[in-house]
Design a protein around this motif. Structure first.
Motif: not given
Length: 134
Positions: A10, A13-14, A20, A25-26, A28-29, A32-33
């Motif tokens: 991740l 991706v970040q 970002m 996407v943010r 979903q990030m 997931h985090l």
């Protein structure tokens, strides 16, 4: 299963500013985090959990991104998780007589509590920091 590996993926991706920039996407990030942080905490991998929760905090605050999809509930859960992890890590360091590391964790707890406007617990952390300074 490997929480650190998932967190590192991740991170890649970040690190992509283009990805970002997308609010989906943010969001979903963050989702997931949060899963990684919670799973790592359950597995007593407090350093990994702390990193995951800190990244959520970073996405919300330091990057100044608007991803408030749930009225701030996820942010509050991330702050609570981050505080719990830093407390666990501080206690581990205190048991090993690593007081400077413990002070670092307790200082971060203070910052998070202060940001969350929890004055009394924040002051309690300052007292613990003073005690550890000895």
């Amino acid at each position: 299963e490997n929480h650190r590996t998932a967190l590192n993926q991740l991170d890649e991706v970040q690190s992509s500013a283009a990805l970002m920039a997308d609010p989906n996407v943010r969001s979903q990030m963050v989702e997931h985090l949060m899963r990684i942080g919670d799973a790592a905490f359950e597995a007593q991998k407090f350093a990994v959990a702390t990193d995951a929760y800190e990244k959520i905090f970073s996405i919300y605050y330091e990057e100044q991104k608007d991803i408030d999809v749930d009225g701030g509930r996820t942010l509050q859960l991330a702050i609570k998780g981050c505080i719990r992890c830093h407390k666990k890590l501080a206690l581990e360091e205190e048991r090993k007589d690593e007081y400077l590391k413990a002070i670092h964790h307790r200082n971060r707890i203070y910052q998070l509590l202060h940001t969350n406007k929890r004055t009394i617990p924040a002051c309690q952390q300052l007292i613990m920091i003073a005690f550890l300074h000895g």
